[in-house]
Design a protein around this motif. Structure first.
Motif, PDB file in Angstrom:
ATOM      1  N   VAL A 198     -21.895 -91.647  12.543  1.00 46.81           N
ATOM      2  CA  VAL A 198     -21.797 -92.203  13.901  1.00 46.81           C
ATOM      3  C   VAL A 198     -21.651 -93.723  13.826  1.00 46.81           C
ATOM      4  O   VAL A 198     -20.775 -94.317  14.463  1.00 46.81           O
ATOM      5  CB  VAL A 198     -23.034 -91.801  14.742  1.00 46.81           C
ATOM      6  CG1 VAL A 198     -23.119 -92.631  16.016  1.00 46.81           C
ATOM      7  CG2 VAL A 198     -22.981 -90.318  15.083  1.00 46.81           C
ATOM      8  N   VAL A 199     -22.481 -94.338  13.003  1.00 50.77           N
ATOM      9  CA  VAL A 199     -22.472 -95.802  12.941  1.00 50.77           C
ATOM     10  C   VAL A 199     -21.167 -96.299  12.305  1.00 50.77           C
ATOM     11  O   VAL A 199     -20.527 -97.220  12.814  1.00 50.77           O
ATOM     12  CB  VAL A 199     -23.720 -96.315  12.178  1.00 50.77           C
ATOM     13  CG1 VAL A 199     -23.580 -97.784  11.841  1.00 50.77           C
ATOM     14  CG2 VAL A 199     -24.967 -96.067  13.018  1.00 50.77           C
ATOM     15  N   GLU A 200     -20.744 -95.644  11.221  1.00 46.90           N
ATOM     16  CA  GLU A 200     -19.505 -96.103  10.574  1.00 46.90           C
ATOM     17  C   GLU A 200     -18.302 -95.911  11.501  1.00 46.90           C
ATOM     18  O   GLU A 200     -17.413 -96.763  11.573  1.00 46.90           O
ATOM     19  CB  GLU A 200     -19.275 -95.365   9.246  1.00 46.90           C
ATOM     20  CG  GLU A 200     -18.109 -95.993   8.471  1.00 46.90           C
ATOM     21  CD  GLU A 200     -17.792 -95.278   7.155  1.00 46.90           C
ATOM     22  OE1 GLU A 200     -18.705 -94.652   6.572  1.00 46.90           O
ATOM     23  OE2 GLU A 200     -16.615 -95.367   6.729  1.00 46.90           O
ATOM     24  N   THR A 201     -18.282 -94.803  12.239  1.00 45.60           N
ATOM     25  CA  THR A 201     -17.182 -94.599  13.193  1.00 45.60           C
ATOM     26  C   THR A 201     -17.169 -95.730  14.216  1.00 45.60           C
ATOM     27  O   THR A 201     -16.114 -96.316  14.498  1.00 45.60           O
ATOM     28  CB  THR A 201     -17.347 -93.259  13.952  1.00 45.60           C
ATOM     29  OG1 THR A 201     -17.588 -92.221  13.020  1.00 45.60           O
ATOM     30  CG2 THR A 201     -16.104 -92.928  14.758  1.00 45.60           C
ATOM     31  N   ALA A 202     -18.344 -96.037  14.742  1.00 47.87           N
ATOM     32  CA  ALA A 202     -18.418 -97.076  15.778  1.00 47.87           C
ATOM     33  C   ALA A 202     -17.914 -98.413  15.236  1.00 47.87           C
ATOM     34  O   ALA A 202     -17.129 -99.108  15.884  1.00 47.87           O
ATOM     35  CB  ALA A 202     -19.857 -97.206  16.271  1.00 47.87           C
ATOM     36  N   VAL A 203     -18.354 -98.743  14.030  1.00 44.73           N
ATOM     37  CA  VAL A 203     -17.961-100.039  13.452  1.00 44.73           C
ATOM     38  C   VAL A 203     -16.452-100.086  13.225  1.00 44.73           C
ATOM     39  O   VAL A 203     -15.783-101.078  13.551  1.00 44.73           O
ATOM     40  CB  VAL A 203     -18.743-100.279  12.137  1.00 44.73           C
ATOM     41  CG1 VAL A 203     -18.185-101.466  11.374  1.00 44.73           C
ATOM     42  CG2 VAL A 203     -20.223-100.482  12.443  1.00 44.73           C
ATOM     43  N   ARG A 204     -15.896 -98.992  12.691  1.00 47.27           N
ATOM     44  CA  ARG A 204     -14.450 -98.979  12.428  1.00 47.27           C
ATOM     45  C   ARG A 204     -13.638 -98.923  13.727  1.00 47.27           C
ATOM     46  O   ARG A 204     -12.550 -99.502  13.803  1.00 47.27           O
ATOM     47  CB  ARG A 204     -14.113 -97.834  11.472  1.00 47.27           C
ATOM     48  CG  ARG A 204     -14.518 -98.210  10.031  1.00 47.27           C
ATOM     49  CD  ARG A 204     -14.516 -97.054   9.069  1.00 47.27           C
ATOM     50  NE  ARG A 204     -13.232 -96.374   8.958  1.00 47.27           N
ATOM     51  CZ  ARG A 204     -13.005 -95.306   8.167  1.00 47.27           C
ATOM     52  NH1 ARG A 204     -14.002 -94.831   7.412  1.00 47.27           N
ATOM     53  NH2 ARG A 204     -11.828 -94.747   8.114  1.00 47.27           N
ATOM     54  N   LEU A 205     -14.150 -98.254  14.738  1.00 50.91           N
ATOM     55  CA  LEU A 205     -13.447 -98.262  16.041  1.00 50.91           C
ATOM     56  C   LEU A 205     -13.495 -99.669  16.644  1.00 50.91           C
ATOM     57  O   LEU A 205     -12.511-100.163  17.189  1.00 50.91           O
ATOM     58  CB  LEU A 205     -14.094 -97.266  17.013  1.00 50.91           C
ATOM     59  CG  LEU A 205     -13.823 -95.784  16.748  1.00 50.91           C
ATOM     60  CD1 LEU A 205     -14.659 -94.912  17.684  1.00 50.91           C
ATOM     61  CD2 LEU A 205     -12.334 -95.444  16.909  1.00 50.91           C
ATOM     62  N   HIS A 206     -14.646-100.302  16.507  1.00 51.36           N
ATOM     63  CA  HIS A 206     -14.812-101.654  17.043  1.00 51.36           C
ATOM     64  C   HIS A 206     -13.820-102.614  16.398  1.00 51.36           C
ATOM     65  O   HIS A 206     -13.225-103.463  17.051  1.00 51.36           O
ATOM     66  CB  HIS A 206     -16.251-102.105  16.797  1.00 51.36           C
ATOM     67  CG  HIS A 206     -16.561-103.457  17.355  1.00 51.36           C
ATOM     68  ND1 HIS A 206     -16.833-104.536  16.551  1.00 51.36           N
ATOM     69  CD2 HIS A 206     -16.609-103.916  18.635  1.00 51.36           C
ATOM     70  CE1 HIS A 206     -17.040-105.607  17.315  1.00 51.36           C
ATOM     71  NE2 HIS A 206     -16.912-105.246  18.582  1.00 51.36           N
ATOM     72  N   LYS A 207     -13.597-102.422  15.087  1.00 49.08           N
ATOM     73  CA  LYS A 207     -12.665-103.283  14.345  1.00 49.08           C
ATOM     74  C   LYS A 207     -11.235-103.197  14.877  1.00 49.08           C
ATOM     75  O   LYS A 207     -10.480-104.159  14.785  1.00 49.08           O
ATOM     76  CB  LYS A 207     -12.667-102.880  12.862  1.00 49.08           C
ATOM     77  CG  LYS A 207     -13.290-103.945  11.984  1.00 49.08           C
ATOM     78  CD  LYS A 207     -13.007-103.683  10.522  1.00 49.08           C
ATOM     79  CE  LYS A 207     -14.238-104.087   9.719  1.00 49.08           C
ATOM     80  NZ  LYS A 207     -14.442-103.282   8.526  1.00 49.08           N
TER      81      LYS A 207
END
Ligand code: PEP
Ligand code: MN
Length: 362
Positions: free
Chosen positions: A35-44
């Protein structure tokens, strides 16, 4: 990563009102890391307004992954804290609404398998009473606009002010190109009945596969949808649900870059004048077509009278096959698809039968 923004109600509404509105995230929340990695990569990518994740998954058959449940909600809070992106999840019961609101979920959506059931929609609506949260409503899995409209009415009656629609296609039996047939005409009719209501498209659940995702997304934008909800996963092939249709956040970024974003309107007078002229031509042709169809039905009635006098059946299968074959040949020369010709002649034929029926039974 530092928190970029505090998510508050104003930010959620700002995102909700942004066009195009882009929602993305995994079909299901699986682990905290995912969940956290998805959020960070989407944010990027800088292109995602709201992050989605399924916490409770309505699965067609038992035994497949049915969602991580309430324990995944703090992971979503964590993702939001890190990126400042508001979070959306699906809710199907009163308890799920309560848990979602308790963990500050920003946007809720009602899934296609819930929209079909007025009892469930009412339960969710009752649980929403008094809550200040935007709600998206997916079309029911069956092509029934009244159920979809009923769900909108139930949620609106519960006092929810910000309601949006998600077109995710309709379930069909057997193998087709799509996992869920888009039936665009139903989406267009729904939009006509709810002018001004947020209306987004879900290419992921329409396609069920990656290779045609962009085409469907483009079509939705061409049809003036307000945005897209697209499933993304850090390792799509290993996703615990809907693996075939998910794409990486980076691929999502590329895809959104290659879509041609269109406006419904431009200010240019020249453009409007040209468009108006063409529209008048279309109106003229439509009038002529209707005149001709009226004449055609008058002839059908004469045939009906003749059949009545001679006691023969209305339906003459050979004749009908001849009409269709002729039409396919002609249509092909005129650039009209077989699909359109079939639908058009079916409709004309049915109308003709009705006219003959009236005469024969008069
Ligand atoms: C989903 O969005 O993951 C989902 C379950 O969708 P739908 O309700 O459209 O099947
Ligand atoms: Mn899914």
């Amino acid at each position: 990563m530092e928190s970029t923004q505090v998510v508050n109600k104003e930010l959620v509404l700002e995102k909700w009102n942004k066009r195009p509105l882009i929602i993305s995230g995994p079909c299901s929340a699986e682990t905290e890391e995912q969940v956290v990695e998805t959020a960070v990569r989407l944010h990027k990518t800088g292109k995602v307004d709201i992050m989605r994740a399924g916490i409770w998954k309505p699965r067609t058959r038992p035994g497949s992954f049915e969602g991580i449940g309430t324990k995944g909600l703090p992971w979503l809070q964590q993702a939001k804290k890190l990126t400042g992106i508001p979070i959306a999840i699906e809710v199907a019961t009163a308890k799920q609404v309560e848990d979602a609101l308790h963990f500050d979920i920003d946007v809720l959506w009602i899934g296609a398998r819930t929209t079909v059931n007025p009892f469930s929609v009412q339960e969710v609506a009752d649980a929403l009473r008094g809550a200040d949260v935007p709600v998206l409503i997916k079309n029911p899995i069956n092509p029934d606009l009244e159920l979809w409209i009923g769900a909108v009415e139930r949620v609106a009656k519960a006092g929810i002010k910000n309601i949006g629609l998600i077109h995710r296609g309709f379930s069909s039996y057997g193998n087709t190109e799509y996992r869920n047939a888009p039936m665009w005409h139903l989406a267009i009719e729904m939009k006509r009945r709810h002018p001004g209501m947020l209306f987004i498209n879900d290419p992921s659940h329409i396609c069920g596969r990656r290779d045609i995702l962009q085409d469907v997304a483009q079509k939705a934008i061409d049809l003036d949808f307000d945005g897209l909800i697209i499933e993304s996963h850090i390792d799509p092939d290993k996703a615990w649900s809907d693996a075939k249709q998910q794409i990486t956040p980076e691929r999502l970024g590329e895809m959104l870059d290659s879509i041609r974003w269109r406006r419904e309107d431009v200010a240019s007078e020249e453009f409007h004048a040209a468009l108006e002229k063409l529209r008048q031509q279309i109106n003229q042709l439509d009038d002529e077509l209707m005149q001709i169809l009226g004449q055609r039905m008058k002839i059908s009635e004469k045939i009906g009278q003749y059949k009545k006098d001679n006691d023969i059946t209305i339906l003459q299968t050979n004749r009908w096959n001849n009409i269709l074959e002729r039409a396919f040949r002609k249509g092909d020369q005129l650039g009209l698809s077989k699909e359109f010709i079939t639908k058009y002649f079916d409709a004309v034929h049915m109308e003709s039968i009705n006219h003959q029926n009236k005469i024969m039974n008069s």
